[in-house]
Each structure stands twice: as C-alpha cells, then as structure tokens.
Design an enzyme around this catalytic site. Structure first.
Site, PDB file in Angstrom:
ATOM      1  N   GLY A  58       0.843  -1.191   0.000  1.00  0.00           N
ATOM      2  CA  GLY A  58       0.000   0.000   0.000  1.00  0.00           C
ATOM      3  C   GLY A  58       0.874   1.235   0.000  1.00  0.00           C
ATOM      4  N   CYS A  85       5.446  -6.021   1.652  1.00  0.00           N
ATOM      5  CA  CYS A  85       5.808  -4.605   1.667  1.00  0.00           C
ATOM      6  C   CYS A  85       5.079  -3.877   2.819  1.00  0.00           C
ATOM      7  CB  CYS A  85       5.517  -3.997   0.295  1.00  0.00           C
ATOM      8  SG  CYS A  85       6.331  -2.408   0.052  1.00  0.00           S
ATOM      9  N   TYR A  86       4.119  -3.019   2.511  1.00  0.00           N
ATOM     10  CA  TYR A  86       3.372  -2.335   3.583  1.00  0.00           C
ATOM     11  C   TYR A  86       2.806  -3.371   4.570  1.00  0.00           C
ATOM     12  CZ  TYR A  86      -0.115   0.617   5.886  1.00  0.00           C
ATOM     13  OH  TYR A  86      -0.860   1.300   6.809  1.00  0.00           O
ATOM     14  N   HIS A 175       8.194  -7.512  -3.823  1.00  0.00           N
ATOM     15  CA  HIS A 175       6.878  -7.923  -4.342  1.00  0.00           C
ATOM     16  C   HIS A 175       6.977  -9.272  -5.070  1.00  0.00           C
ATOM     17  CE1 HIS A 175       4.532  -4.343  -3.389  1.00  0.00           C
ATOM     18  NE2 HIS A 175       5.688  -3.720  -3.492  1.00  0.00           N
ATOM     19  N   GLU A 177       4.611 -10.984  -6.204  1.00  0.00           N
ATOM     20  CA  GLU A 177       3.521 -11.159  -7.164  1.00  0.00           C
ATOM     21  C   GLU A 177       3.836 -10.620  -8.550  1.00  0.00           C
ATOM     22  OE1 GLU A 177       3.723  -9.094  -4.687  1.00  0.00           O
ATOM     23  OE2 GLU A 177       2.594  -7.246  -4.930  1.00  0.00           O
ATOM     24  N   ASP A 233     -17.263 -12.332 -22.204  1.00  0.00           N
ATOM     25  CA  ASP A 233     -17.964 -12.548 -20.935  1.00  0.00           C
ATOM     26  C   ASP A 233     -19.404 -13.005 -21.144  1.00  0.00           C
ATOM     27  OD1 ASP A 233     -15.609 -11.458 -20.165  1.00  0.00           O
ATOM     28  OD2 ASP A 233     -16.434  -9.506 -19.625  1.00  0.00           O
ATOM     29  N   LYS A 376     -10.628 -12.107 -15.716  1.00  0.00           N
ATOM     30  CA  LYS A 376     -10.770 -12.249 -17.174  1.00  0.00           C
ATOM     31  C   LYS A 376     -10.057 -13.497 -17.729  1.00  0.00           C
ATOM     32  CE  LYS A 376     -12.250 -10.153 -20.938  1.00  0.00           C
ATOM     33  NZ  LYS A 376     -13.553  -9.478 -21.060  1.00  0.00           N
TER      34      LYS A 376
END
Ligand code: XMP
Length: 520
Positions: A58, A85-86, A175, A177, A233, A376
């Site tokens: 964040g 992180c945060y 990070h 991710e 979708d 998605k």
C-alpha cells in the site's frame, strides 16, 4: 460435490496497485483467493474460514495516524500470515517492532540473499548471485518484532524478509507477485502449500463442475434471459447456463448498427456452431440508434444515448420473454465486484460505461452472475473448458458504444461504412501477420478532418484514418504497440487504395495515461 472454496486465502487490501495481481497469482497456484477490506475484524475473517491471510502492499506509511490498519488480533490469531511490503511493515508496527523511513529508498530491481532453511524460501537456488526481486519502498523495519528473525537481505535492506516460523507469520519487503520477481511464484507456492497447508484444487474444470451444480440448484425449472454482445464474458455466461440447463436460456443480442464489419453475422454463427441449442433473439435496432444519434457530437452524450436506447430495446425484448424467465444473467466479473468494495472508493468517471444495471429489479428479474468470482483470464479458460472457439475467446475488447466513439463527431451511415472497411483491413492484416494476439486492442478511428492528397494527377481532399494499437494487461494503463514499419506501411497502403474517401493514415503513439485507449 466438493466445495472448491473450502481452502481459501484472504487478501487484505491496503490499497496496493498489485492487490488483484496477488489474488490472480494465488489462483494460478490453484488455490481460491478473495480480496477483502483491510478493516475486517478477526470474527469477520474467521467467519470466512480462510486457510491463511496475505496483507497487501500500500502507498501509506504505517506510522502515519491516517494509515490503514488491520485488526491487531489477526496477528496473534494463529492464522498463517504473509505480509507484503506495507503488509510486512504493518505487522512489525502492530506487534512490537519499529518502522522508520529508510536511509536509502529502494525502487526497482534488487538482489536477494535468502535463508533457504526457512519454509518460505525452501527449494530456492541463489547460485551465489542472489535472486532478482522487485522492490518499491521508502520505509523499512528498524527493529524486529519479538519472535521474528531475518530470513533474507539485500545490499540495502538487512531485513528484506522476516519470519516467525513457529507462529507461521512471514513478511517480505519485495513484491513476489510481480513478473520482475521471477521466483515470486515459488515463494507464494511455499506459503500456500507448506505454510498454510493448502492443496491445489481450484481449476477451471472444478469451477465448471461446481457452477453447473450451483446454477441447476438456483434456477430449478425456471427460465433465464441472457444479454449477449459477442464479447467473451456474455458468450461464456450463455454457454455456461446452457450447459447447466439445456434449452432453458433465451439470449438477446441487440445489433445497434455500431458494430464492426461482419460482427452481427459472427455472433449468430457462433451461436449456431458453438452454442448449439441456445435460443437467440437477434434484434436489428440500427435505425433506432442512428436516429437517436443524429446531430450529436459530444462523446458523453453519445454514450448516454446509446446506453438509454440499449436499455429500452433490451427491456422491450425481455418483456416479450417475461412469461418464460425469472432470471436475468449478466457476465459481471470479479474486478467489477471488488471495484465496488474498493479501498480507494469508486474511481472518478473518465468515461461513463453503460450496462443494464437497474434493469433486473425494475422488471422483477432475479439477477444471475455466474462469473462474478472470476478474473478475465479465468473466464477465457472456462470458455475453453466449455468448448468455445479460441478465436472468440481471444477477441480484443470492444466498447459497448462501438464505432460511435471511434467516429469523432457525428455518426452517419457513410462514416460507419468507411470506418468498417478501414478497421477490417487493419484487423485482417494483424491476424495474417500473427500480431493480433500480441496486441491487447487494435482498431481504426475516423477523424473529422479533411486533408489534401494527390491521386494520379488529381488533387484530393479527403478524410484521415488513425490507427490505434496498444499493449496492456487490463486496459487501465496501456502503451502503444511497436508494430513493424513494414506492417504499418502495408496497412496504410491498403486503406488509402481500397477505402473510398480516405487519403491519409496516421499511427497513434500515445500511451495511457495521459491519453486514453479510445479517442472519445
Ligand atoms: P479508455 O478509452 O478509457 O478505454 O482508455 C479502456 C477500455 O475500455 C473500453 N471502453 C469502453 N467500454 N463502454 C465500454 O463497454 C464504454 O463506453 C467504453 N469506453 C472505453 C475501451 O475500448 C478499452 O478497452
């Protein structure tokens, strides 16, 4: 039936731009994940029975009085925790550690040395060179909380990762991710499987089986209406319901006259070939939309008119089927769901997108949103499981207001025809050059200016086509695609030679932000 949501990881959102990415990475490791507000209490978290928690990054500093917090009781609840992180700094701050502004801020790549004896880094090979990781922080931990030890460092951070193995609490300053941390997936895998004890059971095959059962349960012997646009979708939604309850779904496709060349026919072909048995009501409302748009040049006004007309046509058609149907199905995706719970609150409307939002309650329908848990990429995978054609699943996004926002100025039948021809040339050439799947979205735009040209011995004074092609991962940010010069030359030649009324082609080299993808 096995509940595929049983082994769940909750991600507490502290406003990181990467929160959704964390959720997707966890799911790629076949564990179901959900994003929740950082403010949930321990009881609210426990009620959702997670196997573990991830605290996101964040933008705030944990020592600011306004900084977002989590319930401190979570940290000693015995639930496995990974702070990123945060998230790691917050854990240290709320326990008895200390966080201060770092003497050296770290943004970008860094080299990490890990203690591979700890579960979080098990199996990671450094090869004496350290692991490349992505850093983005201005604060760092200056005192470890009790029970924790350093489990990794970089040149700038002695505490690049911390761990309390007995309490199953871990924190990483970098990070894991993002793609710039190549071993990030391994680290998350260790957290999920070794530390939280999850087993990989979230896959599109298991989701499909689970959803079919859930749809049958909720619909029973009633009927469903589904609006389709030809986009991924809505087609996957229709196919899923049709698979669950053959013959029970009526699809409505409104042709607003603002579609690309051959698009309406493609949708009916897709129904014939891939959604066999699914009942399609195709409404040609071209005249109605073009009439309503006559003389309108303001983009937001165009959007409002198209949205309003769409709802009116859809409502008329749905009304005719009302006797048979109690449900209205929509292809809402997970990012739309979390947007409404967003940490940052609803983002400012840059362009208003329309949908059939208020319709279900006004017409007394119950809403069915079978994709509301999916990202998605997962929808595309589900489409594959359902046997929908690749070409349909990999189509570029296309805006609801269609070509109306790609004809700058007034929308007229002649301009639509010109734009359709130019756009079709671009798309065909992209496909033939194998570049279609490498661009996130590509299209032609018709500009409301005329320029001078020369054809043969004649002076011409005709329209300009702009080509737009972008790379992106979600449309929120985008960069212009570096298409080869030869390719651009070929497309330009073909458009000027084949499309009547166009004597100039330009290529848009703006990124988003500050530009947007569409021109209107
Ligand atoms: P922008 O132009 O805002 O576009 O950078 C981001 C993505 O959204 C699509 N877009 C729309 N989609 N209704 C839609 O359904 C709209 O009014 C609309 N405006 C933009 C755009 O095509 C791109 O994929």
């Amino acid at each position: 039936m096995q509940d595929i949501h049983q082994e769940k990881i909750l991600i507490l959102d502290f406003g990181s731009q990467y929160t959704q990415l964390i959720a997707r990475r966890v799911r790629e490791l076949q564990v179901y994940s959900e994003i929740v507000s950082h403010g949930l209490s321990l009881e609210e978290i426990r009620a959702r029975s997670p196997r573990g928690l991830i605290l996101s990054g964040g933008p705030a500093s944990v020592y600011d009085s306004q900084a977002p917090r989590c319930d401190p009781a979570l940290l000693s609840s015995g639930l496995p925790i990974l702070g990123i992180c945060y998230g790691m700094q917050l854990m240290a701050h709320l326990l008895d550690g200390q966080v201060t502004p770092a003497s050296k801020r770290e943004f970008g790549p860094a080299c990490l040395w890990v203690d591979a004896r700890t579960d979080l880094f098990a199996g990671l090979e450094e090869n004496g060179e350290g692991l490349p990781v992505w850093m983005s922080h201005g604060d760092s931990i200056s005192r470890l909380p009790r029970g924790f030890r350093a489990i990794a460092h970089t040149d700038n951070s002695a505490l690049a990762a911390i761990g309390d193995e007995t309490g199953r609490r871990f924190g990483v300053q970098f990070h894991p991710e993002v793609a710039h941390t190549p071993s990030g997936k391994e680290i998350l895998r260790n957290f999920l499987y070794r530390i939280c004890g999850c087993t990989p059971n979230w896959s599109m095959r298991s989701f499909l089986e689970f959803s079919l059962e859930a749809i049958r349960e909720s619909i029973k012997d009633r009927g469903v209406i589904c609006g389709v646009s030809g986009g991924v979708d809505s087609m996957v939604t229709a196919a899923l319901i049709e698979r669950a309850l053959p013959g029970r779904v009526d699809c409505i496709f409104v042709d607003n006259g603002l579609l690309r060349a051959g698009e309406a026919e493609e949708v009916s072909r897709a129904f014939r070939d891939a959604l066999v048995g699914c009942h399609l009501v195709q409404v040609d409302a071209t005249a109605r939309f073009l009439k309503a748009l006559r003389g309108v040049i303001d983009p937001e006004e165009k959007r409002k008119i198209i949205g309003r007309e769409f709802i009116a046509v859809f409502e008329e058609e749905a009304g005719k089927l009302r006797q048979r149907a109690e449900f209205l199905a929509q292809g809402t995706l997970y990012p739309d769901v979390i947007e409404s719970l967003s940490f940052k609150g609803p983002s400012a409307t840059i362009k208003s997108h329309h949908n059939v939002g208020g319709l279900p309650s006004r017409m007394g329908f119950q809403l069915l949103e079978p994709l509301r848990e999916l990202f998605k990429d997962e929808v595309r995978e589900l489409g594959q499981e359902l046997g929908l054609p690749e070409k349909l699943l990999n189509r570029h996004p296309f805006p609801g207001p269609g070509l109306a926002v790609r004809i700058l100025g007034e929308v007229e039948p002649d301009s639509l025809e010109t734009l359709r021809q130019a756009d079709a040339i671009l798309i065909k050439e992209l496909e033939e050059a194998g570049l279609y799947d490498q661009t996130w979205q590509a299209f032609a735009v018709l500009l409301p200016v005329q320029t001078v040209g020369v054809m043969g011995d004649e002076r011409t004074y005709e329209k300009v086509i702009a080509l737009r092609a972008v790379t992106s991962s979600d449309g929120m940010t985008a960069d212009w695609a570096r298409l080869p010069y030869d390719f651009l030359a070929r497309v330009s030649n073909r458009i000027i030679n084949e499309v009547k009324g166009v004597n100039r082609v330009v290529y848009d080299i703006s990124s988003k932000p500050p530009s947007t993808i569409e021109w209107e």
